[in-house]
Design a protein around this motif. Structure first.
Motif, PDB file in Angstrom:
ATOM      1  N   LEU A   1       0.833  -1.202   0.000  1.00  9.33           N
ATOM      2  CA  LEU A   1       0.000   0.000   0.000  1.00  9.33           C
ATOM      3  C   LEU A   1       0.866   1.250   0.000  1.00  9.33           C
ATOM      4  O   LEU A   1       0.586   2.226  -0.727  1.00  9.33           O
ATOM      5  N   ALA A   2       1.913   1.242   0.810  1.00  5.15           N
ATOM      6  CA  ALA A   2       2.808   2.403   0.853  1.00  5.15           C
ATOM      7  C   ALA A   2       3.454   2.644  -0.509  1.00  5.15           C
ATOM      8  O   ALA A   2       3.586   3.788  -0.960  1.00  5.15           O
ATOM      9  N   GLU A   3       3.837   1.566  -1.180  1.00  3.18           N
ATOM     10  CA  GLU A   3       4.449   1.701  -2.506  1.00  3.18           C
ATOM     11  C   GLU A   3       3.441   2.237  -3.518  1.00  3.18           C
ATOM     12  O   GLU A   3       3.785   3.089  -4.354  1.00  3.18           O
ATOM     13  N   ALA A   4       2.196   1.776  -3.425  1.00  2.00           N
ATOM     14  CA  ALA A   4       1.170   2.240  -4.366  1.00  2.00           C
ATOM     15  C   ALA A   4       0.903   3.727  -4.224  1.00  2.00           C
ATOM     16  O   ALA A   4       0.562   4.410  -5.209  1.00  2.00           O
ATOM     17  N   GLY A   5       1.054   4.249  -3.001  1.00  2.00           N
ATOM     18  CA  GLY A   5       0.760   5.664  -2.788  1.00  2.00           C
ATOM     19  C   GLY A   5       1.959   6.567  -2.852  1.00  2.00           C
ATOM     20  O   GLY A   5       1.841   7.779  -2.565  1.00  2.00           O
ATOM     21  N   ARG A   6       3.121   6.015  -3.229  1.00  2.00           N
ATOM     22  CA  ARG A   6       4.360   6.797  -3.185  1.00  2.00           C
ATOM     23  C   ARG A   6       4.277   8.061  -4.044  1.00  2.00           C
ATOM     24  O   ARG A   6       4.827   9.115  -3.687  1.00  2.00           O
ATOM     25  N   GLY A   7       3.620   7.985  -5.189  1.00  2.00           N
ATOM     26  CA  GLY A   7       3.574   9.137  -6.082  1.00  2.00           C
ATOM     27  C   GLY A   7       2.504  10.150  -5.742  1.00  2.00           C
ATOM     28  O   GLY A   7       2.387  11.198  -6.394  1.00  2.00           O
ATOM     29  N   LEU A   8       1.700   9.872  -4.722  1.00  2.00           N
ATOM     30  CA  LEU A   8       0.590  10.757  -4.348  1.00  2.00           C
ATOM     31  C   LEU A   8       1.100  11.843  -3.400  1.00  2.00           C
ATOM     32  O   LEU A   8       1.893  11.562  -2.498  1.00  2.00           O
ATOM     33  N   PRO A   9       0.681  13.079  -3.551  1.00  2.00           N
ATOM     34  CA  PRO A   9       1.125  14.135  -2.626  1.00  2.00           C
ATOM     35  C   PRO A   9       0.482  13.959  -1.247  1.00  2.00           C
ATOM     36  O   PRO A   9      -0.624  13.428  -1.126  1.00  2.00           O
ATOM     37  N   ASP A  10       1.161  14.449  -0.217  1.00  2.00           N
ATOM     38  CA  ASP A  10       0.616  14.389   1.139  1.00  2.00           C
ATOM     39  C   ASP A  10      -0.706  15.139   1.241  1.00  2.00           C
ATOM     40  O   ASP A  10      -1.566  14.805   2.079  1.00  2.00           O
ATOM     41  N   ALA A  11      -0.886  16.103   0.386  1.00  2.00           N
ATOM     42  CA  ALA A  11      -2.108  16.918   0.412  1.00  2.00           C
ATOM     43  C   ALA A  11      -3.358  16.083   0.171  1.00  2.00           C
ATOM     44  O   ALA A  11      -4.450  16.447   0.618  1.00  2.00           O
ATOM     45  N   ALA A  12      -3.210  14.957  -0.528  1.00  2.00           N
ATOM     46  CA  ALA A  12      -4.379  14.110  -0.792  1.00  2.00           C
ATOM     47  C   ALA A  12      -4.957  13.573   0.509  1.00  2.00           C
ATOM     48  O   ALA A  12      -6.181  13.499   0.684  1.00  2.00           O
ATOM     49  N   VAL A  13      -4.090  13.207   1.437  1.00  2.00           N
ATOM     50  CA  VAL A  13      -4.552  12.731   2.740  1.00  2.00           C
ATOM     51  C   VAL A  13      -5.080  13.896   3.562  1.00  2.00           C
ATOM     52  O   VAL A  13      -6.105  13.775   4.248  1.00  2.00           O
ATOM     53  N   ALA A  14      -4.407  15.017   3.514  1.00  2.00           N
ATOM     54  CA  ALA A  14      -4.872  16.194   4.259  1.00  2.00           C
ATOM     55  C   ALA A  14      -6.275  16.593   3.824  1.00  2.00           C
ATOM     56  O   ALA A  14      -7.121  16.957   4.652  1.00  2.00           O
ATOM     57  N   GLU A  15      -6.543  16.515   2.529  1.00  2.00           N
ATOM     58  CA  GLU A  15      -7.883  16.852   2.024  1.00  2.00           C
ATOM     59  C   GLU A  15      -8.928  15.850   2.507  1.00  2.00           C
ATOM     60  O   GLU A  15     -10.041  16.226   2.881  1.00  2.00           O
ATOM     61  N   ALA A  16      -8.566  14.571   2.502  1.00  2.00           N
ATOM     62  CA  ALA A  16      -9.505  13.552   2.964  1.00  2.00           C
ATOM     63  C   ALA A  16      -9.803  13.715   4.450  1.00  2.00           C
ATOM     64  O   ALA A  16     -10.955  13.584   4.886  1.00  2.00           O
ATOM     65  N   ARG A  17      -8.757  14.033   5.240  1.00  2.00           N
ATOM     66  CA  ARG A  17      -8.972  14.261   6.667  1.00  2.00           C
ATOM     67  C   ARG A  17      -9.854  15.470   6.900  1.00  2.00           C
ATOM     68  O   ARG A  17     -10.748  15.461   7.765  1.00  2.00           O
ATOM     69  N   ALA A  18      -9.621  16.514   6.138  1.00  2.00           N
ATOM     70  CA  ALA A  18     -10.381  17.755   6.314  1.00  2.00           C
ATOM     71  C   ALA A  18     -11.854  17.573   5.979  1.00  2.00           C
ATOM     72  O   ALA A  18     -12.710  18.332   6.466  1.00  2.00           O
ATOM     73  N   ALA A  19     -12.143  16.544   5.174  1.00  2.00           N
ATOM     74  CA  ALA A  19     -13.537  16.325   4.755  1.00  2.00           C
ATOM     75  C   ALA A  19     -14.350  15.589   5.809  1.00  2.00           C
ATOM     76  O   ALA A  19     -15.569  15.444   5.664  1.00  2.00           O
ATOM     77  N   ARG A  20     -13.719  15.097   6.870  1.00  2.00           N
ATOM     78  CA  ARG A  20     -14.432  14.319   7.888  1.00  2.00           C
ATOM     79  C   ARG A  20     -14.535  15.103   9.189  1.00  2.00           C
ATOM     80  O   ARG A  20     -13.624  15.826   9.581  1.00  2.00           O
ATOM     81  N   GLY A  21     -15.666  14.930   9.865  1.00  2.00           N
ATOM     82  CA  GLY A  21     -15.903  15.613  11.125  1.00  2.00           C
ATOM     83  C   GLY A  21     -16.416  14.663  12.181  1.00  2.00           C
ATOM     84  O   GLY A  21     -16.629  13.461  11.922  1.00  2.00           O
ATOM     85  N   PRO A  22     -16.632  15.162  13.390  1.00  2.00           N
ATOM     86  CA  PRO A  22     -17.057  14.291  14.493  1.00  2.00           C
ATOM     87  C   PRO A  22     -18.333  13.516  14.209  1.00  2.00           C
ATOM     88  O   PRO A  22     -18.488  12.379  14.675  1.00  2.00           O
ATOM     89  N   GLY A  23     -19.241  14.098  13.451  1.00  2.00           N
ATOM     90  CA  GLY A  23     -20.520  13.444  13.204  1.00  2.00           C
ATOM     91  C   GLY A  23     -20.490  12.377  12.133  1.00  2.00           C
ATOM     92  O   GLY A  23     -21.484  11.657  11.939  1.00  2.00           O
TER      93      GLY A  23
END
Length: 627
Positions: free
Chosen positions: A175-197
């Protein structure tokens, strides 16, 4: 988090002179933003060098994993999940024993905005098919080749399942190898899209009948549960003497109890290790190597430690000394708990001296079996007997008992550290409330109570019941100080032919504490009196056979042996002493086979499947009622 003052007692509501409700305000404010996927990154930013996990090495030693290292691994794995096309809200199933990769993938999934779906590693093909299909899992991670074959065999019935990964085949590095070319921002955006509810996980209740139901737990549910319980149990989650707080997880992470503690430890930056094997020798070795300061257990684990200690003493001809030490520990524990609760002066000089005498001979050995540093135990899953709880306290291990369900993100009540009361499961979790219905059913409310059950066809949570109170199906009572006592299951309540209502759980729990008893099921619905089916505990009966020189007996002869039946009768008499004559066990049968999950008699969380047991042992039950 700050050290709380001694918790104020719950607010009590009386109706016609009977306590009907108890509630406590939250100890911490609710989380307003973010999700569980943020925790590894928050830890890395605030304390990058702090050890948050430990991994067992091939040579048996443990290597700490810092907050910064874990956050980097979570980031790399989350990028791999996103690179495989998984999007926020997609479901990822995890089927494995308790291991480091389980926790890593859990947090990586949350960081990618996914919903995790735990699956018991012992699940059958039909159970796996149902959970993966009902949850609509788009991906599944399993532990080994056997589980891979099991899931592959069901792929035709799982059109939504696009990915299947295996930990033993290198799933995490891949999995880590598959995501090597992806920017860190992709995870930051996914995290930002989720909230407590938002939904964090779907945990399927094992269920004693019918198909399991998916409990929908949100990030807010976990925050409410872990933040308030961590604050309440402050001594457990902070430094113990010179040792930083640490725990070894060996209960299944597919169960809400272990999972919630794992989340709470990450939130409090408590070092966690994982033990995959529950074989006695493997677990004792892991405890000795890891040296936890606290443990989460089910009562069976403590019963096993106690019974093993006594069996070892008996083998050395020191059973009488062990029994004296146990009595002193119980008396000391009862006195100490009464002192903390304010209802007694504590242990006197003579009792303190006796306890000090037996500490190096008995109690230190009990603590050593748990790794040597354990000072606190959190017990859940079923009631812990008063005598065993008092013994643990007398042996130098404080016990915090709780009560809860998957639907309440684990504990809905907890023992208040400064005001324990034996025989109860404590006060409502801060921020929650307990109500007793007219028929004795326990009702719960609070931020830790789930959003509802998963509707696979609609792809959303459906409220479990109208109104704000969740009906647990358990029977209980509140005392005048707000302590809850669980007395049984509403659906399991037996009604004899004479009309007497009998709750089987207290009798069963008491009997299971005996070293010779493995499992127990009380019978008596629409019968003239109460009876019981008993199975033998493998280690306990093996020790008994050696001590009584009965090695040549076949299982069918052993269960009819007069000495064994007499010893089991004393256990039944001890259990009967806690109930009325009408509720007491009049006759019992000892079975040659144990109740097991594989035979369909137990759920993965070791609850009895009563209908299946009654069906498979119908002949034995009928013989108990023959004149």
């Amino acid at each position: 988090m700050s050290i709380p003052h001694t918790a104020a007692p719950p607010r009590i509501t009386f109706v016609d002179g009977v306590v009907r409700e108890a509630s406590l305000p939250p100890l911490v404010p609710p989380v307003a933003r973010g999700s569980l996927g943020d925790l590894p990154f928050d830890n890395a930013a605030e304390a990058p060098a702090a050890p948050v996990l430990s991994r067992k090495q091939p040579d048996g030693t443990w290597r700490d994993v810092s907050a910064a290292t874990f956050a980097a691994e979570v980031l790399a794995t989350a990028k791999g999940l996103i690179a495989h096309g998984l999007r926020p809200g997609d479901r990822l199933a995890i089927m494995a024993r308790t291991r480091y990769e389980w926790t890593l993938l859990d947090f990586a999934a949350w960081a990618a905005g996914l919903v995790t779906v735990p699956v018991y590693p012992t699940s059958s093909a039909a159970q796996v098919r149902w959970i993966l299909a009902d949850s609509g899992a788009a991906a599944c991670a399993v532990e080994d080749a056997d589980q891979t074959r099991l899931v592959e065999g069901e792929r035709a019935a799982l059109p939504a399942l696009a990915h299947l990964w295996e930990f033993d085949a290198g799933a995490v590095p891949a999995l880590a190898e598959a995501g090597r070319g992806l920017p860190d921002a992709a995870v930051a955006e996914a995290r930002a899209a989720r909230g407590p509810g938002d939904v964090a996980t779907l945990i399927y209740t094992s269920g004693t009948t019918g198909r399991p139901k998916g409990c929908v737990l949100t990030h807010a549910n976990f925050f409410a549960e872990t933040d308030n319980s961590t604050e309440l149990l402050h001594p457990v989650f902070k430094a113990v003497s010179k040792e930083p707080a640490a725990t070894l997880l060996f209960l299944p992470l597919s169960h809400v109890f272990g999972r919630t503690v794992a989340v709470g430890c990450m939130r409090a930056r408590v070092r966690v290790g994982h033990a995959a094997s529950l074989r006695t020798e493997d677990l004792l070795a892991d405890l000795a190597g890891f040296r936890p300061t606290f443990l989460l257990v089910i009562p069976y684990v403590l019963e096993k430690v106690y019974n093993t200690g006594r069996a070892s003493a008996e083998k050395l001809g020191r059973a009488a000394a062990f029994d004296r030490a146990a009595r002193i520990a119980r008396r000391y524990g009862e006195a100490e708990l009464a002192r903390r609760h304010g209802s007694g002066p504590g242990a006197g000089p003579g009792l303190r001296l006796a306890r000090a005498l037996y500490d190096p001979l008995v109690y230190r050995r009990i603590r050593a079996a748990l790794g040597g540093e354990v000072r606190y135990v959190i017990s859940g899953g079923s009631p812990l007997g008063e005598r065993l709880a008092a013994f643990c306290v007398g042996a130098g291990i404080d016990v915090f008992e709780g009560y809860g369900l998957t639907e309440t993100t684990a504990a809905a009540t907890l023992t208040p550290p400064h005001r324990p009361r034996l025989g109860t499961v404590g006060w409502p979790l801060p921020g929650g409330a307990v109500r007793i219905a007219e028929d004795g059913e326990v009702l719960l409310r609070g931020g830790h109570v789930f959003a509802g059950y998963w509707d696979g066809e609609r792809g959303e949570a459906v409220p479990a019941a109208p109104g704000e109170w969740f009906p647990t199906g358990d029977l209980g009572a509140l005392d005048a100080d707000g302590y809850l006592t669980i007395t049984g299951r509403k659906k399991e309540l037996l009604v004899t032919s004479a009309g007497k209502n009998v709750a089987p759980a207290p009798l069963e729990d008491r009997l299971r504490a005996h070293p010779l008893v493995g499992q127990c099921m009380v019978v008596g619905d629409d019968r003239p009196y109460i009876t019981a089916l008993l199975t033998l505990e493998p280690d306990g009966i093996a020790h008994w056979v050696r001590m009584h020189h009965k090695e040549g007996l076949a299982p069918e002869e052993l269960v009819r042996d007069g000495k064994l039946l007499a010893e089991l009768q004393t256990a039944v008499d001890d259990a009967n002493a806690t109930v009325s004559r009408a509720e007491s066990i009049r006759r019992f049968a000892v079975l040659t086979a144990d109740f097991t999950e594989e035979a369909g008699h137990l759920t993965p969380s070791l609850k009895l499947k009563r209908a299946a047991i009654a069906r498979d042992f119908a002949a034995e039950v009928e013989r108990l009622y023959e004149r």
